[in-house]
Motif scaffolding. Structure first.
Motif, PDB file in Angstrom:
ATOM      1  N   TYR A 129       0.841  -1.208   0.000  1.00 17.27           N
ATOM      2  CA  TYR A 129       0.000   0.000   0.000  1.00 17.27           C
ATOM      3  C   TYR A 129       0.874   1.256   0.000  1.00 17.27           C
ATOM      4  O   TYR A 129       0.621   2.203  -0.756  1.00 17.27           O
ATOM      5  N   ALA A 130       1.914   1.260   0.842  1.00 16.21           N
ATOM      6  CA  ALA A 130       2.812   2.416   0.904  1.00 16.21           C
ATOM      7  C   ALA A 130       3.506   2.630  -0.435  1.00 16.21           C
ATOM      8  O   ALA A 130       3.627   3.770  -0.910  1.00 16.21           O
ATOM      9  N   SER A 131       3.951   1.553  -1.068  1.00 18.02           N
ATOM     10  CA  SER A 131       4.630   1.664  -2.365  1.00 18.02           C
ATOM     11  C   SER A 131       3.695   2.232  -3.429  1.00 18.02           C
ATOM     12  O   SER A 131       4.111   3.055  -4.259  1.00 18.02           O
ATOM     13  N   THR A 132       2.446   1.804  -3.412  1.00 19.38           N
ATOM     14  CA  THR A 132       1.466   2.318  -4.376  1.00 19.38           C
ATOM     15  C   THR A 132       1.267   3.817  -4.195  1.00 19.38           C
ATOM     16  O   THR A 132       1.237   4.576  -5.185  1.00 19.38           O
ATOM     17  N   GLN A 133       1.146   4.252  -2.950  1.00 16.29           N
ATOM     18  CA  GLN A 133       0.965   5.675  -2.684  1.00 16.29           C
ATOM     19  C   GLN A 133       2.206   6.473  -3.061  1.00 16.29           C
ATOM     20  O   GLN A 133       2.101   7.571  -3.633  1.00 16.29           O
ATOM     21  N   ILE A 134       3.371   5.942  -2.776  1.00 12.87           N
ATOM     22  CA  ILE A 134       4.625   6.636  -3.095  1.00 12.87           C
ATOM     23  C   ILE A 134       4.809   6.734  -4.609  1.00 12.87           C
ATOM     24  O   ILE A 134       5.193   7.788  -5.133  1.00 12.87           O
ATOM     25  N   ASP A 135       4.534   5.633  -5.318  1.00 16.99           N
ATOM     26  CA  ASP A 135       4.651   5.659  -6.777  1.00 16.99           C
ATOM     27  C   ASP A 135       3.735   6.714  -7.391  1.00 16.99           C
ATOM     28  O   ASP A 135       4.124   7.440  -8.315  1.00 16.99           O
ATOM     29  N   SER A 136       2.536   6.792  -6.872  1.00 14.86           N
ATOM     30  CA  SER A 136       1.577   7.779  -7.373  1.00 14.86           C
ATOM     31  C   SER A 136       2.076   9.201  -7.111  1.00 14.86           C
ATOM     32  O   SER A 136       1.987  10.081  -7.977  1.00 14.86           O
ATOM     33  N   GLU A 137       2.616   9.424  -5.915  1.00 13.04           N
ATOM     34  CA  GLU A 137       3.116  10.751  -5.553  1.00 13.04           C
ATOM     35  C   GLU A 137       4.317  11.137  -6.420  1.00 13.04           C
ATOM     36  O   GLU A 137       4.401  12.271  -6.914  1.00 13.04           O
ATOM     37  N   LEU A 138       5.246  10.192  -6.611  1.00  9.74           N
ATOM     38  CA  LEU A 138       6.420  10.470  -7.436  1.00  9.74           C
ATOM     39  C   LEU A 138       6.033  10.712  -8.890  1.00  9.74           C
ATOM     40  O   LEU A 138       6.610  11.582  -9.569  1.00  9.74           O
ATOM     41  N   ASP A 139       5.067   9.946  -9.387  1.00 12.75           N
ATOM     42  CA  ASP A 139       4.613  10.126 -10.772  1.00 12.75           C
ATOM     43  C   ASP A 139       4.004  11.512 -10.971  1.00 12.75           C
ATOM     44  O   ASP A 139       4.280  12.183 -11.974  1.00 12.75           O
ATOM     45  N   THR A 140       3.200  11.952 -10.009  1.00 10.74           N
ATOM     46  CA  THR A 140       2.600  13.291 -10.097  1.00 10.74           C
ATOM     47  C   THR A 140       3.672  14.366 -10.064  1.00 10.74           C
ATOM     48  O   THR A 140       3.633  15.327 -10.850  1.00 10.74           O
ATOM     49  N   MET A 141       4.650  14.206  -9.162  1.00 13.72           N
ATOM     50  CA  MET A 141       5.728  15.192  -9.072  1.00 13.72           C
ATOM     51  C   MET A 141       6.557  15.232 -10.346  1.00 13.72           C
ATOM     52  O   MET A 141       6.943  16.304 -10.814  1.00 13.72           O
ATOM     53  N   LEU A 142       6.831  14.064 -10.922  1.00 16.21           N
ATOM     54  CA  LEU A 142       7.619  14.014 -12.147  1.00 16.21           C
ATOM     55  C   LEU A 142       6.894  14.735 -13.281  1.00 16.21           C
ATOM     56  O   LEU A 142       7.512  15.502 -14.036  1.00 16.21           O
ATOM     57  N   ARG A 143       5.598  14.499 -13.398  1.00 16.15           N
ATOM     58  CA  ARG A 143       4.817  15.180 -14.436  1.00 16.15           C
ATOM     59  C   ARG A 143       4.822  16.695 -14.202  1.00 16.15           C
ATOM     60  O   ARG A 143       4.939  17.481 -15.165  1.00 16.15           O
ATOM     61  N   ASP A 144       4.695  17.106 -12.948  1.00 13.69           N
ATOM     62  CA  ASP A 144       4.704  18.536 -12.632  1.00 13.69           C
ATOM     63  C   ASP A 144       6.063  19.164 -12.930  1.00 13.69           C
ATOM     64  O   ASP A 144       6.146  20.299 -13.407  1.00 13.69           O
ATOM     65  N   ILE A 145       7.134  18.444 -12.625  1.00 12.33           N
ATOM     66  CA  ILE A 145       8.479  18.944 -12.916  1.00 12.33           C
ATOM     67  C   ILE A 145       8.671  19.109 -14.418  1.00 12.33           C
ATOM     68  O   ILE A 145       9.192  20.130 -14.889  1.00 12.33           O
ATOM     69  N   GLN A 146       8.251  18.112 -15.177  1.00 19.26           N
ATOM     70  CA  GLN A 146       8.394  18.183 -16.636  1.00 19.26           C
ATOM     71  C   GLN A 146       7.565  19.322 -17.222  1.00 19.26           C
ATOM     72  O   GLN A 146       8.010  20.002 -18.161  1.00 19.26           O
ATOM     73  N   ALA A 147       6.384  19.548 -16.666  1.00 16.41           N
ATOM     74  CA  ALA A 147       5.547  20.655 -17.134  1.00 16.41           C
ATOM     75  C   ALA A 147       6.199  21.998 -16.806  1.00 16.41           C
ATOM     76  O   ALA A 147       6.166  22.931 -17.621  1.00 16.41           O
ATOM     77  N   ALA A 148       6.799  22.103 -15.611  1.00 14.67           N
ATOM     78  CA  ALA A 148       7.473  23.346 -15.221  1.00 14.67           C
ATOM     79  C   ALA A 148       8.671  23.613 -16.120  1.00 14.67           C
ATOM     80  O   ALA A 148       8.914  24.762 -16.531  1.00 14.67           O
ATOM     81  N   ILE A 149       9.426  22.567 -16.433  1.00 13.93           N
ATOM     82  CA  ILE A 149      10.574  22.718 -17.332  1.00 13.93           C
ATOM     83  C   ILE A 149      10.121  23.218 -18.700  1.00 13.93           C
ATOM     84  O   ILE A 149      10.720  24.145 -19.265  1.00 13.93           O
ATOM     85  N   GLN A 150       9.068  22.623 -19.230  1.00 15.01           N
ATOM     86  CA  GLN A 150       8.561  23.027 -20.540  1.00 15.01           C
ATOM     87  C   GLN A 150       8.094  24.479 -20.531  1.00 15.01           C
ATOM     88  O   GLN A 150       8.383  25.252 -21.454  1.00 15.01           O
ATOM     89  N   THR A 151       7.388  24.869 -19.484  1.00 16.37           N
ATOM     90  CA  THR A 151       6.914  26.253 -19.366  1.00 16.37           C
ATOM     91  C   THR A 151       8.077  27.233 -19.276  1.00 16.37           C
ATOM     92  O   THR A 151       8.087  28.273 -19.949  1.00 16.37           O
ATOM     93  N   ASP A 152       9.075  26.902 -18.457  1.00 11.46           N
ATOM     94  CA  ASP A 152      10.232  27.783 -18.294  1.00 11.46           C
ATOM     95  C   ASP A 152      11.006  27.922 -19.597  1.00 11.46           C
ATOM     96  O   ASP A 152      11.463  29.019 -19.949  1.00 11.46           O
ATOM     97  N   GLU A 153      11.172  26.824 -20.308  1.00 18.54           N
ATOM     98  CA  GLU A 153      11.902  26.879 -21.580  1.00 18.54           C
ATOM     99  C   GLU A 153      11.162  27.725 -22.613  1.00 18.54           C
ATOM    100  O   GLU A 153      11.789  28.509 -23.350  1.00 18.54           O
ATOM    101  N   ASN A 154       9.839  27.566 -22.672  1.00 17.34           N
ATOM    102  CA  ASN A 154       9.050  28.340 -23.630  1.00 17.34           C
ATOM    103  C   ASN A 154       9.123  29.840 -23.349  1.00 17.34           C
ATOM    104  O   ASN A 154       9.230  30.663 -24.274  1.00 17.34           O
ATOM    105  N   LYS A 155       9.063  30.196 -22.074  1.00 18.09           N
ATOM    106  CA  LYS A 155       9.072  31.610 -21.709  1.00 18.09           C
ATOM    107  C   LYS A 155      10.480  32.204 -21.698  1.00 18.09           C
ATOM    108  O   LYS A 155      10.641  33.432 -21.738  1.00 18.09           O
ATOM    109  N   LEU A 156      11.478  31.344 -21.638  1.00 18.95           N
ATOM    110  CA  LEU A 156      12.854  31.825 -21.687  1.00 18.95           C
ATOM    111  C   LEU A 156      13.273  32.194 -23.111  1.00 18.95           C
ATOM    112  O   LEU A 156      14.092  33.116 -23.302  1.00 18.95           O
TER     113      LEU A 156
END
Length: 238
Positions: A64-91
């Motif tokens: 159960y803990a692994s499932t929750q952690i995987d979900s949290e890491l996946d969300t963070m990874l997607r958010d990081i990638q979105a932030a990188i894309q936004t920063d690159e576009n505006k830079l």
């Protein structure tokens, strides 16, 4: 008449065991040994059952803990990638503007002409640094209730590395992302340019380089932080 069979009572309650031994009189060594053997077998059975239940509980908690952690890491990874894309576009517009004005200065154009060019490209003179919310709730819960200790060691090491990178990124973006940026100077230049006032081209390039470097460093830091997350999730998928 044959003796009535003895009944041995065994009970389990929330991993605590107890057994009741019938009160009988011993008539022979053989009968005593049989009685003793039944007690030993009862204890071993109870201990084995208790251990099995406890192990099953640990496995379930770890999964159960692994499932929750995987979900949290996946969300963070997607958010990081979105932030990188936004920063690159505006830079990109800022980099283009910096290059154009730098070329003007290198050519030795008059300040008045350079300022006209600055005003034409003024829409690109914006700093946009984005980063996600670095959530660690699932990991914090797993550590608090000790379910993290029951996760497979190799998998736990990958999680530890991922969350260490997350904490490091959160600290860096909070305290160091704009440490090399002279924000008041940047705002002053933006205000003067928006009002159509001339600015010193060299001063402009100095500030624009600060803005570009701050944004690029943030992008690079986010990229580095995403690597341990990708490794943890890649293994989780197999």
């Amino acid at each position: 008449m044959p003796a009535a069979p003895r009944v041995y009572m065994l009970a389990m309650d929330d991993f605590n065991m107890h057994f009741e031994v019938p009160k009988v009189k011993m008539h022979s060594l053989r009968e005593f040994l049989q009685h003793y053997l039944m007690i030993v077998l009862s204890i071993l059975t109870a201990l084995g059952l208790e251990q099995w239940i406890e192990n099953a509980h640990h496995r379930h908690a770890a999964e159960y803990a692994s499932t929750q952690i995987d979900s949290e890491l996946d969300t963070m990874l997607r958010d990081i990638q979105a932030a990188i894309q936004t920063d690159e576009n505006k830079l990109a517009p800022l980099v283009a503007m910096d290059k154009a004005i730098n070329d003007d200065v290198q050519k030795g154009l008059p300040d008045a002409e350079i300022n006209k060019h600055i005003r034409q490209l003024s829409g690109g003179f914006r700093l946009s640094i984005n980063w996600p919310a670095f959530n660690t709730q699932a990991w914090d819960v797993a550590v608090a209730n000790q379910s993290a200790t029951w996760i497979d060691v190799e998998r736990l090491h990958r999680y530890t590395a991922a969350y260490a990178a997350v904490r490091d990124a959160a600290s860096w973006t909070t305290h160091n992302a704009t440490v090399a940026l002279d924000a008041p100077r940047m705002v002053d230049l933006q205000t003067r340019i928006s009002l159509g006032k001339d600015v010193d081209p060299v001063e402009f390039l100095s500030v624009s380089q600060q803005m570009i470097n701050s944004s690029k460093e943030t992008i690079a830091y986010l990229m580095d932080a995403s690597t341990p997350l990708k490794k943890a999730l890649a293994k989780a998928e197999h």
